[in-house]
Write a protein that holds these residues in place. Structure first.
Motif, PDB file in Angstrom:
ATOM      1  N   UNK A   1       0.828  -1.204   0.000  1.00 13.74           N
ATOM      2  CA  UNK A   1       0.000   0.000   0.000  1.00 13.74           C
ATOM      3  C   UNK A   1       0.864   1.258   0.000  1.00 13.74           C
ATOM      4  N   UNK A   2       2.006   1.209   0.659  1.00 15.56           N
ATOM      5  CA  UNK A   2       2.932   2.347   0.641  1.00 15.56           C
ATOM      6  C   UNK A   2       3.476   2.555  -0.763  1.00 15.56           C
ATOM      7  N   UNK A   3       3.794   1.471  -1.457  1.00 13.81           N
ATOM      8  CA  UNK A   3       4.297   1.568  -2.831  1.00 13.81           C
ATOM      9  C   UNK A   3       3.240   2.210  -3.729  1.00 13.81           C
ATOM     10  N   UNK A   4       1.996   1.803  -3.577  1.00 15.30           N
ATOM     11  CA  UNK A   4       0.936   2.373  -4.407  1.00 15.30           C
ATOM     12  C   UNK A   4       0.740   3.859  -4.114  1.00 15.30           C
ATOM     13  N   UNK A   5       0.957   4.224  -2.872  1.00 15.68           N
ATOM     14  CA  UNK A   5       0.756   5.625  -2.498  1.00 15.68           C
ATOM     15  C   UNK A   5       1.830   6.522  -3.084  1.00 15.68           C
ATOM     16  N   UNK A   6       3.086   6.132  -2.966  1.00 17.20           N
ATOM     17  CA  UNK A   6       4.189   6.943  -3.494  1.00 17.20           C
ATOM     18  C   UNK A   6       5.414   6.052  -3.595  1.00 17.20           C
ATOM     19  N   UNK A   7       5.626   5.460  -4.742  1.00 19.95           N
ATOM     20  CA  UNK A   7       6.688   4.461  -4.890  1.00 19.95           C
ATOM     21  C   UNK A   7       8.083   5.057  -4.961  1.00 19.95           C
ATOM     22  N   UNK A   8       8.196   6.308  -5.405  1.00 20.25           N
ATOM     23  CA  UNK A   8       9.523   6.874  -5.688  1.00 20.25           C
ATOM     24  C   UNK A   8      10.112   7.699  -4.561  1.00 20.25           C
ATOM     25  N   UNK A   9       9.289   8.165  -3.633  1.00 20.40           N
ATOM     26  CA  UNK A   9       9.797   9.029  -2.563  1.00 20.40           C
ATOM     27  C   UNK A   9      10.678   8.234  -1.600  1.00 20.40           C
ATOM     28  N   UNK A  10      11.662   8.880  -0.978  1.00 14.01           N
ATOM     29  CA  UNK A  10      12.494   8.186   0.016  1.00 14.01           C
ATOM     30  C   UNK A  10      11.638   7.624   1.139  1.00 14.01           C
ATOM     31  N   UNK A  11      11.825   6.353   1.443  1.00 15.63           N
ATOM     32  CA  UNK A  11      11.081   5.705   2.515  1.00 15.63           C
ATOM     33  C   UNK A  11      11.974   5.363   3.697  1.00 15.63           C
ATOM     34  N   UNK A  12      13.176   4.878   3.406  1.00 19.42           N
ATOM     35  CA  UNK A  12      14.121   4.507   4.458  1.00 19.42           C
ATOM     36  C   UNK A  12      15.513   4.972   4.045  1.00 19.42           C
ATOM     37  N   UNK A  13      16.039   5.930   4.800  1.00 21.12           N
ATOM     38  CA  UNK A  13      17.387   6.437   4.575  1.00 21.12           C
ATOM     39  C   UNK A  13      18.237   6.015   5.754  1.00 21.12           C
ATOM     40  N   UNK A  14      19.346   5.333   5.483  1.00 19.56           N
ATOM     41  CA  UNK A  14      20.160   4.753   6.553  1.00 19.56           C
ATOM     42  C   UNK A  14      21.555   5.351   6.551  1.00 19.56           C
ATOM     43  N   UNK A  15      21.990   5.805   7.718  1.00 20.85           N
ATOM     44  CA  UNK A  15      23.330   6.332   7.926  1.00 20.85           C
ATOM     45  C   UNK A  15      24.077   5.448   8.921  1.00 20.85           C
ATOM     46  N   UNK A  16      25.386   5.361   8.737  1.00 20.30           N
ATOM     47  CA  UNK A  16      26.270   4.816   9.768  1.00 20.30           C
ATOM     48  C   UNK A  16      27.391   5.821   9.946  1.00 20.30           C
ATOM     49  N   UNK A  17      27.345   6.569  11.051  1.00 21.81           N
ATOM     50  CA  UNK A  17      28.329   7.632  11.253  1.00 21.81           C
ATOM     51  C   UNK A  17      29.712   7.091  11.565  1.00 21.81           C
ATOM     52  N   UNK A  18      29.827   5.808  11.916  1.00 25.43           N
ATOM     53  CA  UNK A  18      31.147   5.222  12.161  1.00 25.43           C
ATOM     54  C   UNK A  18      31.890   4.967  10.860  1.00 25.43           C
ATOM     55  N   UNK A  19      31.157   4.744   9.778  1.00 28.27           N
ATOM     56  CA  UNK A  19      31.788   4.437   8.491  1.00 28.27           C
ATOM     57  C   UNK A  19      31.565   5.525   7.446  1.00 28.27           C
TER      58      UNK A  19
END
Length: 281
Positions: free
Chosen positions: A25-43
């Motif tokens: 349902x999230x894909x149908x709503x807006x498939x292209x927008x950022x959904x999960x952005x992941x950072x690792x500040x150690x690397x």
């Protein structure tokens, strides 16, 4: 067989009975927008996944589980992984197959007994290899957790390499058996949630925390690990929000990170001028 269909309730809040339906349902709503952005500040790593990209990872992973390991309703998938974007794909894939997830992120390897498949990051593989050799659980898949999804370089142990195995899988997933909402969906600590109870529980938590549709939520990975996947993964999805997941956060850089990522709320970290979820007032 469940015949319910995902709907949207409220301003952009997707609703569904099962986690796999929720992501669809999230894909149908807006498939292209950022959904999960992941950072690792150690690397210094940064990975951004749209809803469509995450759904593709979930489909490939679910196909791997089903075709290679016979994961289906009644199976148990042990997840010995830290909070990570690949962990999100693994969890949603297991639920898409109708399996129960045994959350072993707290490094309690004795709880693996009876699991059909164990997924672990490379650092935990030696201990798990010993446990599985003594009959504590099923087959073992190792994850490098490389930011680009690469495999486990120079690994020579018995675990199969998730990154290498998942690449050949199809981009569309259809379960051989429909998931049973009444079957176990998540076993963590002393708590067991039915598969059909995960999305309602996430919805209740999202409301209690005050997650709003279209929120951009910065989540501290340590807080996420303690809170569990209903909080860090499913609650934002139910609310119609997106997530900025930060591992090993550098506190001095978080205000700038929040500004550049257009963060509107935080979980587990306080940033001046930004709403902290669950905080009084």
């Amino acid at each position: 067989m469940s015949t319910t269909r995902p709907t949207t309730s409220g301003a952009g809040r997707p609703q569904a009975d099962l986690p796999g339906e929720l992501l669809a349902s999230v894909v149908r709503r807006n498939s292209a927008a950022p959904l999960l952005t992941a950072y690792d500040d150690a690397t210094g790593d940064r990975v951004e996944l749209s809803a469509a990209t995450l759904a593709n990872w979930v489909a490939k992973t679910a196909n791997l589980f089903q075709a290679e390991f016979d994961i289906a309703p009644g199976s148990t998938v042990a997840v010995a992984l830290p909070v990570h974007w690949q962990t999100a794909a693994v969890l949603l894939a297991a639920w898409s197959c109708g399996a129960a997830v045994l959350d072993t992120a707290a490094e309690d390897d004795d709880r693996l007994a009876g699991s059909d498949l164990v997924l672990a990051d490379r650092d935990r593989l030696p201990a798990l290899e010993d446990a599985l050799a003594q009959g504590a659980g099923g087959e073992l898949l190792g994850l490098s957790l490389h930011p680009l999804g690469l495999g486990m370089t120079d690994y020579v142990g018995p675990a199969r390499d998730f990154a290498l195995e998942v690449r050949a899988q199809g981009d569309f997933f259809a379960p051989w058996q429909p998931p049973d909402p009444a079957a176990p969906g998540l076993v963590t600590g002393g708590l067991t949630l039915d598969l059909g109870g995960l999305v309602p529980a996430a919805g209740e938590l999202a409301t209690r925390l005050g997650i709003r549709p279209d929120d951009r939520v910065l989540v501290d990975a340590d807080t996420a690990a303690e809170a569990g996947p209903v909080a860090w993964l499913l609650a934002p999805l139910v609310a119609g929000a997106s997530t900025v997941l930060v591992r090993n956060p550098a506190p001095e850089g978080l205000p700038h990170r929040a500004e550049t990522e257009r963060v509107t709320a935080t979980l587990g970290v306080r940033i001046d001028g930004i709403r902290m979820l669950g905080a009084p007032g």
